[in-house]
Structure formats: C-alpha cells, structure tokens
Design an enzyme around this catalytic site. Structure first.
Site, PDB file in Angstrom:
ATOM      1  N   HIS A   2      -5.382 -43.361 -12.306  1.00 40.63           N
ATOM      2  CA  HIS A   2      -4.885 -42.433 -13.282  1.00 40.63           C
ATOM      3  C   HIS A   2      -5.859 -42.469 -14.425  1.00 40.63           C
ATOM      4  O   HIS A   2      -6.025 -41.381 -15.035  1.00 40.63           O
ATOM      5  CB  HIS A   2      -3.649 -43.339 -13.664  1.00 40.63           C
ATOM      6  CG  HIS A   2      -3.167 -43.261 -15.252  1.00 40.63           C
ATOM      7  ND1 HIS A   2      -3.861 -43.562 -16.401  1.00 40.63           N
ATOM      8  CD2 HIS A   2      -2.024 -42.272 -15.536  1.00 40.63           C
ATOM      9  CE1 HIS A   2      -3.241 -42.950 -17.449  1.00 40.63           C
ATOM     10  NE2 HIS A   2      -2.157 -42.290 -17.045  1.00 40.63           N
ATOM     11  N   ASN A   3      -6.724 -43.707 -14.701  1.00 39.85           N
ATOM     12  CA  ASN A   3      -7.500 -43.711 -15.785  1.00 39.85           C
ATOM     13  C   ASN A   3      -8.947 -42.705 -15.427  1.00 39.85           C
ATOM     14  O   ASN A   3      -9.564 -42.139 -16.177  1.00 39.85           O
ATOM     15  CB  ASN A   3      -8.041 -45.343 -15.945  1.00 39.85           C
ATOM     16  CG  ASN A   3      -7.124 -46.006 -16.804  1.00 39.85           C
ATOM     17  OD1 ASN A   3      -5.810 -45.592 -16.936  1.00 39.85           O
ATOM     18  ND2 ASN A   3      -7.446 -46.868 -17.448  1.00 39.85           N
ATOM     19  N   LYS A  23      -3.135 -47.181 -11.215  1.00 37.86           N
ATOM     20  CA  LYS A  23      -3.394 -47.191 -12.591  1.00 37.86           C
ATOM     21  C   LYS A  23      -4.954 -46.821 -12.880  1.00 37.86           C
ATOM     22  O   LYS A  23      -5.350 -46.129 -13.803  1.00 37.86           O
ATOM     23  CB  LYS A  23      -3.085 -48.527 -13.188  1.00 37.86           C
ATOM     24  CG  LYS A  23      -3.483 -48.600 -14.742  1.00 37.86           C
ATOM     25  CD  LYS A  23      -2.723 -47.446 -15.527  1.00 37.86           C
ATOM     26  CE  LYS A  23      -3.390 -46.942 -16.972  1.00 37.86           C
ATOM     27  NZ  LYS A  23      -4.010 -48.028 -17.878  1.00 37.86           N
ATOM     28  N   SER A  69       0.824 -47.533 -18.439  1.00 40.51           N
ATOM     29  CA  SER A  69      -0.019 -46.569 -19.159  1.00 40.51           C
ATOM     30  C   SER A  69       0.737 -46.004 -20.401  1.00 40.51           C
ATOM     31  O   SER A  69       2.032 -45.793 -20.407  1.00 40.51           O
ATOM     32  CB  SER A  69      -0.156 -45.372 -18.195  1.00 40.51           C
ATOM     33  OG  SER A  69      -1.070 -44.376 -19.038  1.00 40.51           O
ATOM     34  N   ARG A 106     -32.871 -35.170   8.904  1.00 36.20           N
ATOM     35  CA  ARG A 106     -32.514 -36.535   9.195  1.00 36.20           C
ATOM     36  C   ARG A 106     -33.229 -36.853  10.745  1.00 36.20           C
ATOM     37  O   ARG A 106     -33.614 -37.608  10.947  1.00 36.20           O
ATOM     38  CB  ARG A 106     -30.966 -36.890   9.350  1.00 36.20           C
ATOM     39  CG  ARG A 106     -30.337 -36.706   7.711  1.00 36.20           C
ATOM     40  CD  ARG A 106     -29.092 -37.191   7.839  1.00 36.20           C
ATOM     41  NE  ARG A 106     -28.757 -38.838   8.245  1.00 36.20           N
ATOM     42  CZ  ARG A 106     -28.012 -38.874   9.521  1.00 36.20           C
ATOM     43  NH1 ARG A 106     -27.402 -38.034  10.017  1.00 36.20           N
ATOM     44  NH2 ARG A 106     -27.772 -40.232   9.526  1.00 36.20           N
ATOM     45  N   MET A 119      -0.822 -54.280 -27.299  1.00 38.63           N
ATOM     46  CA  MET A 119      -0.111 -53.966 -26.069  1.00 38.63           C
ATOM     47  C   MET A 119       1.097 -54.929 -25.739  1.00 38.63           C
ATOM     48  O   MET A 119       2.398 -54.502 -25.544  1.00 38.63           O
ATOM     49  CB  MET A 119      -0.909 -53.778 -24.858  1.00 38.63           C
ATOM     50  CG  MET A 119      -1.764 -52.557 -25.076  1.00 38.63           C
ATOM     51  SD  MET A 119      -0.906 -50.997 -25.133  1.00 38.63           S
ATOM     52  CE  MET A 119      -0.604 -50.887 -23.421  1.00 38.63           C
ATOM     53  N   GLY A 120       0.556 -56.333 -25.733  1.00 33.95           N
ATOM     54  CA  GLY A 120       1.592 -57.368 -25.523  1.00 33.95           C
ATOM     55  C   GLY A 120       2.759 -57.320 -26.464  1.00 33.95           C
ATOM     56  O   GLY A 120       4.035 -57.384 -26.000  1.00 33.95           O
ATOM     57  N   ASN A 131      -5.320 -53.783 -17.155  1.00 30.80           N
ATOM     58  CA  ASN A 131      -5.984 -53.053 -16.364  1.00 30.80           C
ATOM     59  C   ASN A 131      -7.284 -53.819 -15.264  1.00 30.80           C
ATOM     60  O   ASN A 131      -8.275 -54.008 -15.365  1.00 30.80           O
ATOM     61  CB  ASN A 131      -7.009 -52.050 -17.020  1.00 30.80           C
ATOM     62  CG  ASN A 131      -6.050 -50.946 -17.492  1.00 30.80           C
ATOM     63  OD1 ASN A 131      -5.199 -50.617 -16.922  1.00 30.80           O
ATOM     64  ND2 ASN A 131      -6.507 -50.390 -19.006  1.00 30.80           N
ATOM     65  N   GLU A 168      -7.873 -39.630 -16.100  1.00 29.00           N
ATOM     66  CA  GLU A 168      -7.877 -39.325 -17.453  1.00 29.00           C
ATOM     67  C   GLU A 168      -9.344 -39.084 -18.170  1.00 29.00           C
ATOM     68  O   GLU A 168      -9.541 -38.315 -18.956  1.00 29.00           O
ATOM     69  CB  GLU A 168      -7.144 -40.515 -18.156  1.00 29.00           C
ATOM     70  CG  GLU A 168      -7.432 -40.816 -19.594  1.00 29.00           C
ATOM     71  CD  GLU A 168      -6.985 -42.355 -20.069  1.00 29.00           C
ATOM     72  OE1 GLU A 168      -5.978 -42.796 -19.535  1.00 29.00           O
ATOM     73  OE2 GLU A 168      -7.863 -43.016 -20.687  1.00 29.00           O
ATOM     74  N   GLY A 193       0.431 -63.127 -24.618  1.00 26.54           N
ATOM     75  CA  GLY A 193      -0.597 -62.318 -25.255  1.00 26.54           C
ATOM     76  C   GLY A 193      -0.028 -61.193 -26.082  1.00 26.54           C
ATOM     77  O   GLY A 193       0.894 -60.295 -25.681  1.00 26.54           O
TER      78      GLY A 193
END
Ligand code: 6PG
Length: 475
Positions: A189-190, A186, A132, A450, A18-19, A106, A193, A14
């Site tokens: 993390h996002n 991860k 990341s 309730r 990024m790859g 991701n 973010e 890929g």
C-alpha cells in the site's frame, strides 16, 4: 463496579499521535480502553485533553496488563523494529495463555512472521496489523489490514470492525491472511502511495513549468479532475496543499517547501521485496529513486551549472491540450502502478501460501487509507470476476481504458522529455505497459550476449525441443 473500574476490554500501548487516536476511536465505540506509555506525561495529556473518552491510563506496564479483561487484547502502536521485540519481551512474563498481542506499526513482514511464531511457542496470539489513514484515519476510521491466525483475529474482530472506516463497499477491514500478510499488504500500500504521490508531483511540475500555471490555478484544475474518474484522497490532499497560503508571506506555502523528500522505509522495502520475488515494480522503484535523488539537493544545484537542458517551448496544440493529456496520463499511469502493487501482493501470497484476496484488498482500501481512489471500485470488480487475472492491465475494465488513454500519455511524456522536465514514474510506467504488451522483446540479444561472453546458454525459438544450447559466438 463502575464502568471506570471494570477491567478494560482493550489495551493500547504507545500514546504517540497514532496510538492515542486509535485508543480514542476504540473508546468512542463503547469499549473500555486501558492505555500505557513509557512517558507518563503523554498519558496525562491524552486523558486530560479527552475527558469524555475515560481512557484508563497506566504508567506501569504490570498494572496496565493486570487491568485487562481476559483474553487480553493489547495493541502496540510503537516505533517499528527493535522496540517491538523489546516490548514483547516485557509483556511475555505478564501475559496468560490465549492473550493477543497486536502490532499496528509499519513493521517488516518477516519480523511479523518471526514474532507470530515466537508468540505461538509461548501460547500467545500475535497479529501484525497494517493501519492506514494517518492521524485522521486512526481517530475516525482507518483502513485496517490484519494478518495472523484466524482464531486470533476472531478475538479482536468486533473492535477492529467497530473502528474501521466504512465505504459504499463495506467495512474497510478484513482478515488479510496468516503470518505477515497484513503487514506485507500495508507495505505494498505504501509503495503504491509513493508512486501515486510522485505521479502527482510530476503532473504538477510539467503543468507549472510547461504552462506556467501557479499553485491556485493548478488547484482549480485538479478540483475538476477530482470530480471524475481520477478522484482520490491523494489528489484531494494535493488540492488542499496547493491552496494553502503562508500566513507570513501570503505566498502559496508549497512554493516555500524545500524540495528534498524524506521517507521512513516502507517504499524501499516494497522495492527490495519485489526484487527478491522477481516482480517488476518500476513505478514504485522510480518513485523511490525520485525521492532519493531529490534529497541530494546540493549536488543537483551544482550539476545544474554544468549540465544544461532544452528551453521549454510548447506548440500551440501542446499548450491547448497538455492539461487533458496530463489528466489521462495520470489516470492510466495510476492504473499501471496499482497493477504492479497488486501483482506483488499476489506473488507473495503464492510464495507464502497466504491466500490473499486482491478483490478484498481493493475493497478495504476504498475508504480510510491514503491510496483510496475511485479506480479501486473497477479494480475490485476485475479481481472479483477473475481472481487469477495475471495483471490488472489486461482486465476487461482496464485494457480498453489504457488503450484509449495511452496516446495522451505518450504525448504528455513527449512534451516533458523534449522540455527536459523529469517524469520518472510516468515514463517508467509507460515502459512497463509497453514491455508487458510486447510479444517480442530484445532479450534475444541479451541471451546471445550472455552466451557469448559467459557460455550461459540460450534457447532457440525455431527448435523448442532442443533445450538450452551454446554457441561459440566470438570465433
Ligand atoms: C498511511 C501512511 C503512513 C505513512 C507512511 C509513509 O497509510 O497512513 O502510509 O503509514 O505515510 O509511513 O511514510 P514515508 O513517506 O515517510 O515513508
């Protein structure tokens, strides 16, 4: 055999941004890297633009796999979801027992669990790796969150350690845990973010609308903040964004950007999983809602003609203090946001018996990643001192800070609210703090309701041994 013709030590499939960046980063560290992409022109482009790195490019998957030293180490940097399964299906017949497939996209952590089990059945290793830092991080040092079998991690550890970011607290990579632990971390993390970005957007909005500050003035103010405890990569990025001018018009470019936020899904997953695990993450959920609401631009424009808000009129004290209140509110709300993310990771780690170390997560987030921030240092120390801390907000390091900053935070939210400026993450984070610190909540009424309409029963505080009881409330 020349270095070029020796089998490659690492494969990257890929060649998107990024790859390609990861492959070049790996090659920079002296590893022989083979690369593959289904579009041969992408391969050629990466090779031509980077002659020094001598990437071994293969347009055919068979040759790419055959050109790798064993056990083969193949990192997939392709679109998450079905393409990963498809790619694995193509690789399986070409691999030998003991080879390692790594998915660095991701990916949904339950897909990672399933893929790891499938690979195990076939005698291969599988690692789900959170990466990341965007393009710049991938090229020069990302934060890396690998999950999967420890023995498989050992096979790729030298490469991941070579390419990871470094901070004062060490290498920004560690074995997160088994199965989907890396991708889960991860994902959270996002989620953090999203919330942190929204806090910055709300700060910008209240200061520009409340005080009439322009982009350049805000950039100057934020630059001062970034020299202190609020220092973070996202704040630094915000400053750069605010300073950028449009070459055509000379205006701050940010003013020309349409206010409709996009997303790729990891923030949504964070909220979905949090709901499943019963962990409140209101800051992240509000940030997600804020993006969703922003994208309904036409509806908002139409509504603005029907629904009217207050005039913005600040007292002289508010005008004088608002920037300082905003600073404290931002820092405190950020602490609360990270606290929620950490709590969610802990819950998943308990549920799946992953044994994730929150202190280690804070450490590997200190460099390379998007949410790197100065506050991760006391955050790490807090979890190091007490790994069973129920919530970061009650730590020795942060509880006094929250106590000290909460008054400014309340004033900041007050000014925004009376001015009709939406601050969904500031206010939901404050409500989280207030709920968490309340020994008494109004859910006695909820329980009574309730029981009243649905006979769901309730417990009495004056008779703890009586168990669940029912009352006919409506008679
Ligand atoms: C990173 C980023 C990166 C990306 C996310 C969020 O850690 O490098 O989190 O993974 O920014 O995909 O993107 P969206 O905002 O589009 O969901």
């Amino acid at each position: 055999m020349s270095e070029q013709t020796k089998p490659a030590q690492f494969g990257v499939a890929g060649m998107g941004v990024m790859g390609a960046s990861l492959a070049l980063n790996i090659a920079d560290h002296g590893f022989r890297v083979a690369v593959w992409d289904r579009h041969p022109e992408k391969l050629q482009q990466v090779q031509q633009e980077n002659p020094k790195q001598a990437l071994q490019g293969f347009a055919e998957l068979e040759k790419f796999v055959a050109g790798l030293e064993r056990p083969r180490r193949i990192l997939l940097m392709i679109t998450a979801g079905a393409p990963v399964d498809e790619m694995m299906g193509r690789l399986f017949p070409l691999l030998s027992p003991g080879d390692v497939i790594m998915d660095a996209g991701n990916s949904w952590y339950l897909d990672t669990r399933r893929r790891e089990a499938l690979c195990k059945e076939k005698g291969f290793h599988f690692l789900g790796i959170g990466v990341s830092g965007g393009e710049e991080g991938a090229r020069n040092g990302p934060s890396i969150m690998p999950g999967g079998p420890k023995d498989a991690y050992a096979l790729v550890q030298p490469v991941l350690e070579a390419i990871a970011a470094r901070s004062e607290e060490g290498l920004c990579v560690t074995h997160v845990g088994p199965e989907g632990a890396g991708h889960f971390v991860k994902m959270v993390h996002n989620g953090i973010e999203y919330a942190d970005m929204q806090l910055l957007a709300e700060t910008y909005d209240v200061l520009r609308r409340g005080l009439g500050l322009d982009a350049a003035t805000l950039a100057d103010l934020f630059s001062k903040w970034n020299e202190g405890i609020a220092e973070s990569f996202l704040l630094e990025t915000t400053i750069k964004v605010l300073r950028k001018r449009d070459p055509e018009t000379g205006k701050p470019l940010v003013d020309l950007v349409l206010d409709k936020a996009g997303q790729k899904g990891t923030g949504k997953w964070t909220v979905q999983v949090a709901l499943d695990l019963g962990v409140p993450v209101p800051s992240i959920a509000s940030a997600l809602d804020a993006r969703n609401l922003s994208s309904r631009k036409d509806e908002r424009v139409a509504a603005s003609k029907k629904l009217h808000g207050p005039d913005i009129s600040l007292s002289s004290e508010e005008k004088k203090e608002l920037a300082q209140w905003a600073h404290d509110a931002l820092y405190a709300a950020r602490v609360v946001t990270y606290a929620q993310g950490m709590r969610l990771i802990q819950a998943a780690s308990d549920e799946y018996k992953w044994g994730v170390s929150l202190a280690e997560m804070a450490r590997i987030w200190r460099g390379g990643c998007i949410i790197r921030a100065k506050l991760l240092t006391p955050l790490r120390e807090s979890f190091q001192q007490q790994s069973t801390l129920p919530n970061l907000m009650v730590s020795e390091a942060f509880s006094p800070v929250l106590d000290k900053m909460a008054p400014a935070w309340r004033k900041f939210v007050g000014v925004a609210t009376k001015s009709g400026i939406p601050v969904p993450v500031f206010s939901s984070s404050l409500a989280y703090l207030d709920s968490y610190r309340s020994p008494e909540l109004p859910q006695n009424l909820t329980q009574a309701q309730r029981d009243a309409f649905g006979a769901h029963t309730y417990q009495r505080r004056d008779k703890p041994d009586a168990g669940f009881v029912h009352t006919d409330w409506l008679k």
